[in-house]
Each structure stands twice: as C-alpha cells, then as structure tokens.
Write an enzyme that holds these catalytic residues in place. Structure first.
Site, mmCIF file in Angstrom:
data_model
loop_
_atom_site.group_PDB
_atom_site.id
_atom_site.type_symbol
_atom_site.label_atom_id
_atom_site.label_comp_id
_atom_site.label_asym_id
_atom_site.label_seq_id
_atom_site.Cartn_x
_atom_site.Cartn_y
_atom_site.Cartn_z
ATOM 1 N N VAL A 155 50.353 -7.816 17.725
ATOM 2 C CA VAL A 155 51.197 -6.621 17.867
ATOM 3 C C VAL A 155 50.447 -5.385 17.389
ATOM 4 C CG1 VAL A 155 53.321 -5.533 17.058
ATOM 5 C CG2 VAL A 155 53.320 -7.948 17.650
ATOM 6 N N ILE B 226 47.260 -4.646 20.214
ATOM 7 C CA ILE B 226 47.383 -4.381 21.662
ATOM 8 C C ILE B 226 47.772 -2.907 21.888
ATOM 9 C CG2 ILE B 226 48.631 -4.965 23.776
ATOM 10 C CD1 ILE B 226 48.868 -7.812 22.673
ATOM 11 N N GLU C 77 49.478 -0.831 23.599
ATOM 12 C CA GLU C 77 50.490 -0.802 24.655
ATOM 13 C C GLU C 77 50.791 0.602 25.175
ATOM 14 O OE1 GLU C 77 51.891 -0.068 20.912
ATOM 15 O OE2 GLU C 77 50.899 -1.862 21.601
ATOM 16 N N ASP D 76 36.229 30.705 49.563
ATOM 17 C CA ASP D 76 36.293 31.677 50.655
ATOM 18 C C ASP D 76 36.376 33.063 50.037
ATOM 19 O OD1 ASP D 76 36.372 29.885 52.661
ATOM 20 O OD2 ASP D 76 38.556 29.831 52.827
ATOM 21 N N ASN E 203 53.884 0.970 15.949
ATOM 22 C CA ASN E 203 53.316 1.063 17.303
ATOM 23 C C ASN E 203 54.255 1.671 18.317
ATOM 24 O OD1 ASN E 203 50.923 0.103 16.588
ATOM 25 N ND2 ASN E 203 50.949 -1.717 17.878
ATOM 26 N N ASP F 117 54.193 5.942 16.391
ATOM 27 C CA ASP F 117 52.895 6.262 16.987
ATOM 28 C C ASP F 117 52.993 7.086 18.261
ATOM 29 O OD1 ASP F 117 50.803 5.520 15.541
ATOM 30 O OD2 ASP F 117 50.085 3.966 16.917
HETATM 31 P P1 ATP Z 1 36.568 33.839 54.662
HETATM 32 O O1 ATP Z 1 35.845 32.695 55.308
HETATM 33 O O2 ATP Z 1 36.107 34.210 53.328
HETATM 34 O O3 ATP Z 1 38.056 33.756 54.773
HETATM 35 P P2 ATP Z 1 36.553 35.705 56.750
HETATM 36 O O4 ATP Z 1 38.034 35.693 56.844
HETATM 37 O O5 ATP Z 1 35.903 37.016 56.831
HETATM 38 O O6 ATP Z 1 36.033 35.088 55.485
HETATM 39 P P3 ATP Z 1 36.549 34.517 59.275
HETATM 40 O O7 ATP Z 1 38.017 34.538 59.247
HETATM 41 O O8 ATP Z 1 35.824 33.342 59.802
HETATM 42 O O9 ATP Z 1 35.983 34.737 57.863
HETATM 43 O O10 ATP Z 1 36.076 35.831 60.037
HETATM 44 C C1 ATP Z 1 34.743 36.030 60.426
HETATM 45 C C2 ATP Z 1 34.634 37.286 61.267
HETATM 46 O O11 ATP Z 1 35.422 37.143 62.438
HETATM 47 C C3 ATP Z 1 35.139 38.532 60.574
HETATM 48 O O12 ATP Z 1 34.103 39.185 59.919
HETATM 49 C C4 ATP Z 1 35.665 39.374 61.721
HETATM 50 O O13 ATP Z 1 34.665 40.199 62.253
HETATM 51 C C5 ATP Z 1 36.065 38.350 62.767
HETATM 52 N N1 ATP Z 1 37.505 38.136 62.746
HETATM 53 C C6 ATP Z 1 38.279 37.818 61.707
HETATM 54 N N2 ATP Z 1 39.562 37.685 62.053
HETATM 55 C C7 ATP Z 1 39.623 37.945 63.376
HETATM 56 C C8 ATP Z 1 40.673 37.954 64.345
HETATM 57 N N3 ATP Z 1 41.917 37.680 64.016
HETATM 58 N N4 ATP Z 1 40.343 38.256 65.602
HETATM 59 C C9 ATP Z 1 39.089 38.508 65.963
HETATM 60 N N5 ATP Z 1 38.055 38.511 65.112
HETATM 61 C C10 ATP Z 1 38.301 38.230 63.828
#
Ligand code: ATP
Length: 861
Positions: free
Chosen positions: A278, A281, A283, A325, A699, A703
């Site tokens: 006891v 272990i 537990e 991102d 225990n 504890d």
């Molecule tokens: P992250 O990857 O950090 O989110 P981000 O949003 O800039 O970055 P994407 O969304 O891939 O990356 O966008 C890349 C590029 O595509 C942008 O720099 C822009 O020029 C173009 N882009 C973004 N959104 C649009 C859209 N809705 N329509 C057309 N082109 C777009």
C-alpha cells in the site's frame, strides 16, 4: 428515382426549399422534426460502469486482499476502514473521470466547424450542428462538407472524399442530373459529409444530416478522442506496472524474512507485506496527470488556445521552433487601402475618380473579383477582399452599369500557390493577385481609356513602385483584365491580360507580436515567419517585430525550390523569413528542422496547409480565418489567430510538464520514504512502523491534495528562461530519480527519529509517531515540491496552503479525538508532547530539504 437523377429545380421542390434558402421559422420547425446535425458518437460509459472500472485498479485489488487478511486476523475495524476508503477512492475516481470527460466534450464543442448557409436570402455563418434538411450551403476551397447534399452550383469544384470512398484523389463535381443507378463514388453531383473541398466554389442543398448521412452509416469511423492516452500517461502507466511488480517481489522477500527468520505469525507478516504494498504503489500517478492536463486545457481555452489532443500539451512544452504565417497571425489582418496606383501614377484612395475609365475598371474589379460579403451589419470573408469592397463602397460608381456586370459567371478561385484569382462576367475576364505573378501574364496596360502594349519601362516602373510599397510593409494587389465572351474558365485563360493598376494595403503588426517574439528568444525558441507575401513586405514586418535580425536571411519560395536538402540544411539556422512560399514549401521547412531534432510548431489556414500541419509536431490552425480542413488537421486551434497565443500556450505547456514532474516527484519521494521505513524496521526485526490503514490514510487522502495543488502551480519566469526540453527526455530521468531518492531519504530519517522516540514507550506509540510524522512531513513536502527553488523564492500558492490546512486538520483530528483512535489505529498513550515531537520532526525534514534547495540555488548562480 434518386436525388442525383433529378434536376436541381426538382430537388429543391422535393426538399421543399428554394435557392434563397429556408426561412428562420422553417429552420426551427425542421430542427424540431429532424433534430440537430450531430453524430451519435459511441455511447458514453455510464457513471456506474466507470465506478465499477475503478475496481480494476491493481492497488484496489491489493487493498481488497489487505481487507481480507485483516478480516481473517480478526481486525474487523481495519477491514471496515479499508473498504470505506476503497469506496471513497472509487467515487473520487469516478468524479474525476466524469469531469475530465466533460472538459474534453466542451473542448470538442469549441472546435465545432462552421458552415455558410443561405437563409432568407442572406448568407449566414452557423455552427454545423444547426444545419437542417433543405438548407442551401455555400462552400469554397478549404471547407469541410457538412451533411449530405445535391450540388446546385459548381465552379471548378473538387472534393476529396477519401474518408468515405477510399479514393485519395479529389473528385471533380458538377451540377447536371445523372442517369441510372450510380455507386457512391460516381455520384458526381452529390456531396457527402466529411468531404474536403480542395478547389473551387459551389452550393448544395442538404438532403441528409447527422446519422442519416453516408458517414453516419459508418459509425465506427468516428473515433472517440477521449479514450486515447497521451505518451506521458502511457509511459507512467508502464512505469507504475513495473514499479508494482518490483514492489510485489520486495513484499514477498520481506514476508519470507519475517516468517522464516523472525518467526512471526504468518498473518502478521502478511499484514506487514500488504502495508508495504500500500505504501509503495503509486496509485495517484495516472490520475494526477489526467487532472493536471484537463485543468490546463481549460486554462488554455481562457487564453484562446483550444487543444484538440491532450498529448499536444506535452509536446507544446518541447517546442523549439515556431513557424508562423504573417497575415493575421503576426499582423492585425485589419486591412486598409493606403494607396492606389493607376495610369502609372500613385495617389491616395480619396483621389479615385470613377469618371476616369482606368479608375473605373479598377473599382469594378474590386467589386467583382471578390468573394467577401460587405454589408453594414456583417462583413464576412478575407480581410484583403473586404478592404477592396470598402474601397468600392467609398468611391465606386453605383449605377445600373454595375448590375449588368455583377453577374459573375465562372471563377478560378484564389489559391496561395498561384497567388491569383480570376472571374469572368458577361464581357470580361478580371484577374487580381500578386503583382509579380500578374505582370508575367500581361501584354497591355490601360492608361485612362486607352489600351497600349506594356513596355519594359512600364513594367520596371510598376515593379519599382511595388517594391517601394513593400518596403513600407504594405501588402500589394495587382489588377488586370481583358475582353472575353462568357464561358467556363481554365488557367490558360489568364494570359494576354491588360494591366489596370495596384492597390496597397496596410496590415500593421499586432501590438503584442513584438513582446511575444522577445519571449520566444528568452525561452530559447526560434520564431520564423512564413508568408505568401512579397519578400520585402515580409522582411519589413519581420524587422518591426524583431523576427528578422541583422545577419538573418529572407529566403523566397523560388530559391528554396532550387536548393537540395543539404543546401537548405546549411542555410536553415539563418533563415528567419520565408517569403512568396507556396504551402508545399512549408512541409520541407518543417522536415528540415525536424531532421535537426527540433520540435516544430507550424501555423496554417488554407486547405493546402493541412499536410504541413500534420507533419509538424504541433499543427496550429487559425480559429477565425482558418479553413475547416486546416482545423481538422491541427492539434491546436487559436481562437484569436494570434501569434502571442502560441507563445503563451508553449509556456503553459512547459509549465504543465514541470508541474506534472513535480507532482510525480512529490508522490514518489513520499512513497519511497515509507518503503524505506518498512524495509528498515523489518530487517532490524522491529515492530512495523505503519498499519495498512495508516498508509491508506496518507496515500489516498492527505497525499492527493498537495499533488493536485502542485499541478495548479502558476509557474515562474524561470520556466521561460529554460531551454526547450528535449522530446526524448524522460520525465523520470536520473536527476529526478536522484531527487526522489534524496528527499525520500531525508523524510525517512526524521520518521525513524520519531519512531525511535515512540518506541521507548510502546510499539503502538512508535507506530503512531512514525505515521503522523510521515503524514505531516509529506504535507510539508507539498510546499517544497512546488519547484526546484527554495520556498521564499516562490509566490503564495493558495491551493497548496488549502491542501496543507485540510490535510493537517484531518491528521490532528484523528490524533486528538480519542473516539477515532480505534479506527485509525492510533496509540492510546499519545500525549501532547508527543504531538510536539511529531511536528518538530516533520519540520526538521522540511527545513533540511529547503536548505538543500538554497545550496543548489547558490551553486547554480
Ligand atoms: P500568410 O501566408 O502569412 O497568411 P499572405 O496572406 O500574404 O501571407 P497569401 O494569402 O498566400 O499569403 O497571399 C500571397 C499573395 O497573394 C499576396 O501577397 C497577394 O498579392 C495575393 N493575394 C492575397 N489574397 C488575395 C486574394 N484574395 N485575391 C488575389 N490575390 C491575393
């Protein structure tokens, strides 16, 4: 006739709905009729079954043996106490399990997917459980299909239905009615719950929900996440089993010694052996981990991080690289148009003049080449596109011309690999996207109302301006168009375009990003920005928040592609910004770091991010802007899309691990001291220091409270300053074992001192003194085990204080209330001065351990 044999109009009639969607009253009615769109997961175990399961525990089996042996040897009171304690323990275990289940359920609820439906003619975002039959659902790339449905509209719509059909390639979907009977995989005008939209956009009408869907029929496919144990829980379970087996062997040896050499009565010897079992272990080990993990996931929810799998909490503590991102995570994603470039000149948005043809086309394109919804009361969609609609709303011409053109026909949706999107209206093709990509497809330029060939100088001027915007950290979109007759689009249409202009948007960094990046550096974590945006924009933002430092490299997707794995490995530590990357690049970056044995957290929002999220150790999806597919693939979801939330979660993860480790050290060192005492006295043929009831009291009752309190410890700055833990570092490594051994030894010495003093009067007083000293020492040890630092370095932990007060109160109760002496085998001849000795001995062990902490702290300083 099946629904896929019917025309969309007939389907709508059959389901008694329309393209406008259901009215809210109708939705209510149907929800009452059909119920909510929820899967009946495998039926949860009833509390009674959970209660019974507590008796499967090895410790409980040992305890039942103890109760039996006590009963045979006529110690009925002990038997009764043991049985009561077992029952209390089972009740506590049941409550804990139910609580952990509830908290998991609430976490799962938080990560319920959302769907866009048309109701009463308006697009609304609802949680998927609210979906009902006849609802019209709008989907785009990145969405997960909810409910089964018949497609009404499809633009390049592709759906991956591998979960259902086993076919790993996405299937092209269309609207036309099908002839004859078709197997599921060939029902190309249907969508099925759990399908992943990999490309395009579309609309479908729901014809089945919940368990009536195809996936609902295969109920076994729905795994019950709450049943899975984390690696730590598993390794502790294994450890407990090993420990228990070794203890049983030691018990058997002690039993032999007592019977063969000390010629003790067999029953008495058995009682000693059981007491030892006891005592030893561990537990509470497994349940402490469960409790601490579920408390911490609740805490993380308050900090906006939803943990989808408990084991993510453990890995979080090891994270050494965070790949994030840019847009929306490090920046605010509150886009605002700051500057416009048209007719080869730049100007403020206020200067837009719809009477100029070039400005007019640009504004029209902002409106048409756009999937966001911009209404007074709701703005839904990509903030980049919302900002364009806002621009149109402020300066665009709003007469009938637009109504004609508003009829969008087909679309090539935006995807972060191509960085562009296109649509066509009755007369034109409109394309918008990253300027560098767009220019590759332009042959003309629009100046006022004249189209002329795009010259090298024009291109240079545009790229120069683009770079200038980027240097200021602005996000730039280019616009182009061409005349075109209405027809379905494909990628080859995006050529010979006429360049219209550019729009530069400001997306300021989040205020908290800079601090969070600084925290990462202190914590030995490398923050990395991965973005689809322009290299110069990315670098400028990265510099502002401290990710990009002097000597760092900003690597572009195209450069990355040219490198082989070895070359990438060489530059890897220097790269803090990856720009213009496509989602496929992310997986290479994750793998490259993992090859260096680093633990990588990676954020993602798009449908193509899912593989990288899965590959990373902690996949982090965006709760607000993330697609359902990315949320599905991630192990953590950020409710606020914020980078600093990841950092907070990592720190919490470290803290949770440290707390679990401290709680385990606490429990094991206490157990070790008790084992030492039993073994020591039996080798010297002295009376046993503890009865089974004593050890049970310690225990199971006194504890657990300090252990839980240790699990709730807030964590110090010290945690932040430590280097990330190695993922293969065992929780019970040599250092921890040494700590358990040394602290257990100190407590043992003081327990034996009290025992020795008691033994001068009677064996029963010796046992009482040993028990009480052990109990109080362990309660005090609850304070010492909060951290490796001495107590005066820590702030007050109210839970530890409470645990001590309750534990010490209970101990004093059984020591000082004569009526309880019989039950807890307390000596009748215990005096107040004996209690004083007990307190002094317990304090002695506490002070010794604290002195060691101070010495250790001085040495490490
Ligand atoms: P992250 O990857 O950090 O989110 P981000 O949003 O800039 O970055 P994407 O969304 O891939 O990356 O966008 C890349 C590029 O595509 C942008 O720099 C822009 O020029 C173009 N882009 C973004 N959104 C649009 C859209 N809705 N329509 C057309 N082109 C777009």
């Amino acid at each position: 006739m099946s629904i896929y044999n019917q025309n969309p109009e007939d389907v709508l009639k059959t389901l008694d709905t329309s393209l406008e969607g259901l009215s809210h009253e109708e939705v209510k009615k149907r929800q009452d009729q059909y119920g909510l769109n929820l899967m009946n997961q495998s039926k949860p175990k009833s509390p009674f079954i959970i209660f019974l399961e507590q008796y499967k525990d090895l410790l409980v089996i040992v305890l039942i043996c103890a109760a039996l042996i006590s009963a045979i040897s006529g110690e009925y009171v002990s038997t009764a106490v043991i049985l009561v304690v077992i029952t209390i323990n089972a009740i506590l275990g049941t409550v804990q399990t139910l609580k952990a289940r509830k908290s998991l359920e609430s976490l799962q609820k938080l990560s319920t997917p959302h769907v866009k439906v048309l109701r009463g003619g308006q697009v609304e975002e609802i949680s998927s459980d609210q979906l009902t039959i006849g609802d019209i659902v709008c989907v785009e790339a990145g969405d997960v299909i909810e409910g089964d449905g018949r497609i009404l509209e499809a633009a390049n719509l592709q759906i991956n239905e591998s979960a259902l059909t086993g076919e790993s390639l996405p299937q092209e979907k269309s609207v036309a009615a099908l002839q004859g009977e078709k197997p599921l995989a060939d029902q190309t005008n249907m969508v099925f719950s759990s399908g992943l939209v990999t490309n395009g956009t579309g609309k479908y009408v729901v014809n089945a929900i919940a368990m009536d869907t195809q996936i609902g029929h295969i109920a076994t496919m729905i795994e019950n996440a709450s049943e899975r144990k984390t690696p730590l829980q598993k390794s502790l379970d294994e450890f407990s089993v090993k420990l228990t087996i070794s203890i049983c062997v030691i018990c058997a040896i002690i039993l032999c010694i007592n019977v063969v050499f000390a010629h003790e009565d067999l029953l008495d010897a058995l009682l000693i052996a059981v007491a030892l079992a006891v005592a030893a272990i561990p537990e509470a080990l497994g349940s402490i981990v469960t409790i601490v993990l579920s408390i911490s996931t609740q805490k993380m929810v308050k900090e906006n991080a939803i943990i989808k799998q408990l084991n993510a909490v453990e890995s979080l503590g090891c994270v050494s690289i965070i790949c994030s991102d840019k847009t929306g995570t490090l920046t605010q994603n509150k886009m605002k148009v700051m500057d416009v470039f048209a007719n080869q000149v730049a100007f403020a948005p206020e200067a837009l003049d719809a009477s100029d043809h070039c400005h007019d086309v640009l504004l029209k394109e902002c409106l048409l080449c756009n999937n966001a919804i911009y209404r007074e009361d709701s703005k839904i969609g990509d903030p980049t596109e919302i900002a364009l609609l806002e621009l149109f709303d402020n300066y665009g011409k709003k007469d009938d011309d637009y109504v004609v053109e508003t009829e969008r026909l087909y679309e090539i949706p935006f995807d972060s690999t191509r960085k562009m999107m296109s649509i066509n209206s009755k007369f034109h093709l409109y394309t918008k996207g990253a300027v560098d990509e767009l220019l590759k497809r332009c042959t003309q330029i629009l100046i006022h109302d004249q189209k002329r060939p795009l010259t090298k100088e024009d291109k240079e001027k545009i790229l120069l301006k683009n770079e200038e915007y980027a240097k200021k950290g602005l996000r730039v979109l280019g616009f182009a168009y061409k005349n075109m007759e209405p027809r379905e689009l494909d990628y080859s249409d995006e050529k010979e375009l006429c360049f219209v202009g550019m729009v530069a948007q400001m997306d300021p960094p989040r205020e908290e990003s800079k601090d969070a990046v600084e925290k990462c550096r202190i914590a030995g974590i490398k923050p990395i920005m991965i973005t689809g945006d322009h290299a110069i924009t990315a670098q400028s933002i990265a510099q502002q928040i401290g990710i990009f430092k002097e000597g760092d490299i900003c690597l572009e997707g195209a450069q990355l592609e040219k490198m082989d794995d070895e070359e990438l490995d060489q530059v890897l530590p220097k790269v803090s910004v990856y720009a213009r990357v496509a989602p496929e690049h992310k997986i290479r970056i994750v793998k490259a770091w993992q090859k260096r044995k680093e633990i990588v957290a990676m954020t993602g929002d798009g449908v193509n991010d899912a593989p990288a999220l899965k590959q990373s150790d902690i996949g982090v999806a965006m709760g607000i802007t993330g697609t359902e597919v990315s949320k599905d693939a991630a192990s953590m979801i950020l409710m606020d899309d914020n980078f600093s939330t990841i950092v907070k979660a990592v720190i919490t993860g470290r803290n949770v691990y440290a707390n679990i480790k401290n709680a385990i050290t606490y429990l094991l060192s206490g157990n070790f001291s008790a084992i030492l005492a039993v073994v020591f006295t039996s080798i010297l043929f002295l009376p046993t220091p503890f009865t089974a009831v004593h050890l049970l009291f310690i225990n199971l009752i006194t504890d657990s409270l300090p252990a839980i309190a240790i699990g709730m410890e807030k964590g110090t700055d010290d945690i932040l300053r430590q280097k990330p833990r190695k993922s293969d570092d065992s929780i019970l490594n040599r250092k921890t074992m040494l700590k358990i051994g040394s602290e257990g030894l100190i407590i043992f010495v003081f327990v034996m001192a009290a025992y020795y003093l008691g033994l001068q009067s009677s064996a029963s007083l010796a046992s009482t003194m040993a028990f009480a000293t052990l109990c109080l020492s362990r309660l005090l040890h609850g304070f010492s085990s909060r951290s490796d630092l001495p107590l005066f370095k820590l702030s007050v932990n109210i839970y530890s204080c409470l645990a001590f007060v309750i534990g010490a109160g209970l101990l004093m109760l059984i020591l000082l209330v004569p009526g309880l002496h019989g039950l807890f085998t307390i000596a009748q001849d215990l005096t107040l001065s004996d209690v004083g000795i007990i307190v002094l001995c317990a304090l002695g062990s506490f002070i010794c351990i604290q002195i060691i902490r101070v010495i250790k702290m001085k040495i490490s300083d």
